[in-house]
Design an enzyme around this catalytic site. Structure first.
Site, PDB file in Angstrom:
ATOM      1  N   GLY A  45       0.829  -1.204   0.000  1.00 19.33           N
ATOM      2  CA  GLY A  45       0.000   0.000   0.000  1.00 19.33           C
ATOM      3  C   GLY A  45       0.858   1.246   0.000  1.00 19.33           C
ATOM      4  O   GLY A  45       2.024   1.207   0.430  1.00 19.33           O
ATOM      5  N   GLN A  50       2.993   9.935   1.116  1.00 18.57           N
ATOM      6  CA  GLN A  50       4.256   9.194   1.089  1.00 18.57           C
ATOM      7  C   GLN A  50       5.075   9.493  -0.164  1.00 18.57           C
ATOM      8  O   GLN A  50       6.233   9.113  -0.255  1.00 18.57           O
ATOM      9  CB  GLN A  50       3.993   7.685   1.173  1.00 18.57           C
ATOM     10  CG  GLN A  50       3.407   7.255   2.497  1.00 18.57           C
ATOM     11  CD  GLN A  50       3.232   5.748   2.546  1.00 18.57           C
ATOM     12  OE1 GLN A  50       2.211   5.225   2.134  1.00 18.57           O
ATOM     13  NE2 GLN A  50       4.240   5.039   3.024  1.00 18.57           N
ATOM     14  N   CYS A  93       5.956  -0.109   7.197  1.00 15.00           N
ATOM     15  CA  CYS A  93       5.547   0.997   6.334  1.00 15.00           C
ATOM     16  C   CYS A  93       6.724   1.416   5.470  1.00 15.00           C
ATOM     17  O   CYS A  93       7.848   1.509   5.964  1.00 15.00           O
ATOM     18  CB  CYS A  93       5.093   2.168   7.209  1.00 15.00           C
ATOM     19  SG  CYS A  93       4.629   3.635   6.279  1.00 15.00           S
ATOM     20  N   LEU A  94       6.463   1.696   4.194  1.00 16.56           N
ATOM     21  CA  LEU A  94       7.545   2.092   3.282  1.00 16.56           C
ATOM     22  C   LEU A  94       8.179   3.413   3.701  1.00 16.56           C
ATOM     23  O   LEU A  94       9.303   3.704   3.298  1.00 16.56           O
ATOM     24  CB  LEU A  94       7.021   2.194   1.847  1.00 16.56           C
ATOM     25  CG  LEU A  94       6.557   0.882   1.204  1.00 16.56           C
ATOM     26  CD1 LEU A  94       5.964   1.140  -0.169  1.00 16.56           C
ATOM     27  CD2 LEU A  94       7.701  -0.119   1.114  1.00 16.56           C
ATOM     28  N   HIS A 136      -4.390   1.289   7.668  1.00 13.34           N
ATOM     29  CA  HIS A 136      -3.017   1.817   7.673  1.00 13.34           C
ATOM     30  C   HIS A 136      -2.884   2.969   6.662  1.00 13.34           C
ATOM     31  O   HIS A 136      -2.355   4.033   6.986  1.00 13.34           O
ATOM     32  CB  HIS A 136      -2.033   0.687   7.345  1.00 13.34           C
ATOM     33  CG  HIS A 136      -0.601   1.116   7.258  1.00 13.34           C
ATOM     34  ND1 HIS A 136       0.367   0.709   8.147  1.00 13.34           N
ATOM     35  CD2 HIS A 136       0.037   1.939   6.382  1.00 13.34           C
ATOM     36  CE1 HIS A 136       1.529   1.270   7.822  1.00 13.34           C
ATOM     37  NE2 HIS A 136       1.357   2.009   6.746  1.00 13.34           N
ATOM     38  N   GLU A 137      -3.370   2.737   5.443  1.00 15.13           N
ATOM     39  CA  GLU A 137      -3.180   3.740   4.373  1.00 15.13           C
ATOM     40  C   GLU A 137      -4.024   4.991   4.612  1.00 15.13           C
ATOM     41  O   GLU A 137      -3.560   6.104   4.368  1.00 15.13           O
ATOM     42  CB  GLU A 137      -3.494   3.137   3.004  1.00 15.13           C
ATOM     43  CG  GLU A 137      -2.613   1.956   2.604  1.00 15.13           C
ATOM     44  CD  GLU A 137      -1.122   2.212   2.760  1.00 15.13           C
ATOM     45  OE1 GLU A 137      -0.685   3.374   2.601  1.00 15.13           O
ATOM     46  OE2 GLU A 137      -0.391   1.255   3.066  1.00 15.13           O
ATOM     47  N   HIS A 140      -2.581   7.468   7.026  1.00 14.71           N
ATOM     48  CA  HIS A 140      -1.600   8.390   6.444  1.00 14.71           C
ATOM     49  C   HIS A 140      -2.253   9.715   6.033  1.00 14.71           C
ATOM     50  O   HIS A 140      -1.628  10.769   6.115  1.00 14.71           O
ATOM     51  CB  HIS A 140      -0.969   7.782   5.180  1.00 14.71           C
ATOM     52  CG  HIS A 140       0.195   6.865   5.444  1.00 14.71           C
ATOM     53  ND1 HIS A 140       1.391   7.308   5.959  1.00 14.71           N
ATOM     54  CD2 HIS A 140       0.357   5.537   5.226  1.00 14.71           C
ATOM     55  CE1 HIS A 140       2.234   6.281   6.064  1.00 14.71           C
ATOM     56  NE2 HIS A 140       1.634   5.195   5.627  1.00 14.71           N
TER      57      HIS A 140
HETATM   58 ZN    ZN Z   1       2.523   3.342   5.581  1.00  9.92          ZN
END
Ligand code: ZN
Length: 173
Positions: A45, A50, A93-94, A136-137, A140
């Site tokens: 995701g 991000q 998380c990226l 999660h997304e 953000h």
């Molecule tokens: Zn994330």
């Protein structure tokens, strides 16, 4: 086109995102670029902040590793938590460096309302792994990272590691 992923503690990751006012060709291109960036990372995701865009859009793919790709794009998502509290194991998380992972409390299911890239209103009830990704997304988009949910002591230990890591990177540069 692959985009650069913004890393914690970049302040952009703590900001609230604006709704997408209109689905333009640029928005569609951004969704495509975000998917490309996510698959290349690789991750499951990615939210617009991000990649440095403070707008309300996320992409993800809930497909199991041996299944065909199933790319999803959510524009202006609204999520209602509808399930019981469960533990999401070893979330990552990226945008959270050093491949840090931790258990996080999540809802077992959500109700999702959003727009698709054609501007259609989509409403769905989601559970399982996909419900975790959606929570999660969409966090953000409110400027919330999973490390905001791990407790103060763990967070302080992690922040210490990140500070050391950043110093090492600066020495190299
Ligand atoms: Zn994330």
């Amino acid at each position: 086109m692959k985009l650069d992923i913004v890393l914690y503690p970049d302040p952009r990751l703590g900001r609230t995102c604006e709704p997408v006012a209109e689905i333009t060709p640029e928005i569609k291109q951004l969704a495509e670029d975000m998917l490309e960036t996510m698959y290349a990372a690789p991750g499951v995701g990615l939210a617009a902040p991000q990649v440095g865009r403070l707008i309300s859009m996320v992409v993800y793919d809930p497909a199991e590793k041996d299944q065909p790709r199933n790319p999803q794009v959510l524009v202006n998502p609204e999520v209602t938590l509808t399930g019981e509290t469960i533990t999401s194991r070893q979330e990552g998380c990226l945008s959270v460096p050093l491949d840090y992972r931790a258990d996080v409390e999540r809802s077992s299911s959500v109700h999702l309302k959003c727009l698709d890239l054609e501007g259609n209103v989509v409403e769905r009830d989601i559970d399982g792994f996909e419900a975790i990704i959606v929570q999660h997304e969409t966090d953000h988009l409110k400027g919330v990272l999973f490390i905001d949910k791990i407790g103060r002591l763990r967070r302080a230990l992690y922040d210490g590691k990140v500070t050391k890591w950043k110093k090492r990177m600066q020495k190299k540069a």
